[in-house]
Design an enzyme around this catalytic site. Sequence first.
Site, mmCIF file in Angstrom:
data_model
loop_
_atom_site.group_PDB
_atom_site.id
_atom_site.type_symbol
_atom_site.label_atom_id
_atom_site.label_comp_id
_atom_site.label_asym_id
_atom_site.label_seq_id
_atom_site.Cartn_x
_atom_site.Cartn_y
_atom_site.Cartn_z
ATOM 1 N N GLY A 8 0.833 -1.127 0.009
ATOM 2 C CA GLY A 8 -0.060 0.012 0.076
ATOM 3 C C GLY A 8 0.695 0.968 0.153
ATOM 4 N N GLY A 11 -0.391 5.080 -0.991
ATOM 5 C CA GLY A 11 -1.358 5.768 -0.365
ATOM 6 C C GLY A 11 -1.043 6.867 0.489
ATOM 7 C CD GLN A 12 -3.422 10.638 4.710
ATOM 8 O OE1 GLN A 12 -4.133 9.587 5.317
ATOM 9 N NE2 GLN A 12 -3.550 11.700 5.159
ATOM 10 C CB ILE A 35 -2.994 -2.536 -6.262
ATOM 11 C CG1 ILE A 35 -3.394 -1.340 -5.745
ATOM 12 C CG2 ILE A 35 -2.604 -3.655 -5.341
ATOM 13 C CD1 ILE A 35 -4.763 -1.431 -5.231
ATOM 14 C CG ASP A 54 -4.229 -7.629 -4.731
ATOM 15 O OD1 ASP A 54 -4.434 -7.400 -3.577
ATOM 16 O OD2 ASP A 54 -5.074 -7.746 -5.536
ATOM 17 C CE1 TYR A 143 -9.836 1.971 8.328
ATOM 18 C CE2 TYR A 143 -10.657 3.312 10.353
ATOM 19 C CZ TYR A 143 -9.527 2.898 9.342
ATOM 20 O OH TYR A 143 -8.325 3.653 9.390
HETATM 21 C C1 AKB Z 1 -10.586 7.490 8.707
HETATM 22 O O1 AKB Z 1 -11.096 8.535 9.182
HETATM 23 O O2 AKB Z 1 -11.200 6.603 8.447
HETATM 24 C C2 AKB Z 1 -8.975 7.377 9.204
HETATM 25 C C3 AKB Z 1 -8.856 6.981 10.548
HETATM 26 C C4 AKB Z 1 -8.922 7.715 11.886
HETATM 27 O O3 AKB Z 1 -8.248 5.857 10.790
HETATM 28 N N1 AKB Z 1 -8.330 8.703 8.803
#
Ligand code: AKB
Length: 323
Positions: A8, A11-12, A35, A54, A143
């Site tokens: 990754g 990414g950011q 990826i 990946d 998440y």
């Molecule tokens: C999000 O906002 O999903 C992320 C985090 C705080 O994990 N920046």
Amino acid sequence: MKNILVIGATGQIGSELTMKLRGIYGNSNVVCGYIPGAEPHGALLESGPAEIVDITNPEQISATVKKYNIDTIYNLAALLSAVAEARPQLAWKIGVGGLYNCLEISREHGCALFTPSSIGSFGASTPHVKTPQDTIQRPDTIYGVTKVTGELLSDYYARRFGVDTRSVRFPGLISYTTLPGGGTTDYAVDIYYAAVKGETFKCPLKPGTFMDMMYMPDALRAAVEIMEADPARLIHRNSFNIASMSFDPEIIYNKIREHIPEFRMEYELDPLRQKIADSWPDSLDDTCARQEWDWAPEYDLEAMTRDMILNLRKKLLVPEPAL
Ligand code: AKB
């Protein structure tokens, strides 16, 4: 000297962490894993090796680990909180399936493994102010569910198989290099872009919505320092609370206006992001990270704001205002 694979890496976090790791451990010792569709460009591509990796493909990870004799993996692949709510199955596949692949490969090849967790690993039933290191973790988002699962699974692999797994719970991360995309804390990056471009900012969260935030240089240092920490001092592993600042939209807006007085903000609430933010802590207690590996942030809101505005003006070719 370490041989590191960053998964990754475009990414950011990855785009900046890969460059920082190359600066510390040598360009050729840090592989940029990306990826298709998120190819590296510029210095990230030119300064060191890059491979398609990946996270959902264990053969690809394993082949890269063997090819470069990797001993440390930074696993940064994830869907952020808001976007994960739209694609929960994919969030699980990447967040948990991908981590499982990394853990198994780390077990087979003796790699150390860093996988970030998040303030999103907490939920509405968690104490919200100065959230302790060890407390209730019943997140309401997919998440968060993947992050808590990841913390538990990583601790299990450390105990059961001796895999050197380590992690920090990142707050919202703010940087001027690569945009986050799909998180609940993204507003705290977007607000700087609007301010520097001279646009009115439409804030998706209501006043009084406090969350922990951190400037990217501190977050990168945390990711390096936790992996360098003396294992004999670590009581915790997956995952450490780390903190540097906590603010709501009004506080960051007023801080930016100290530097750009004509800046304006209006509220245009995003119900999904508001619901997620309301379930997350207002601020974390990072005492354990300070005690076990000497964690200490360097940037507060004022120092971050000065640096963000300075660098965004350069990036967006906006001249400094005349005095
Ligand atoms: C999000 O906002 O999903 C992320 C985090 C705080 O994990 N920046």
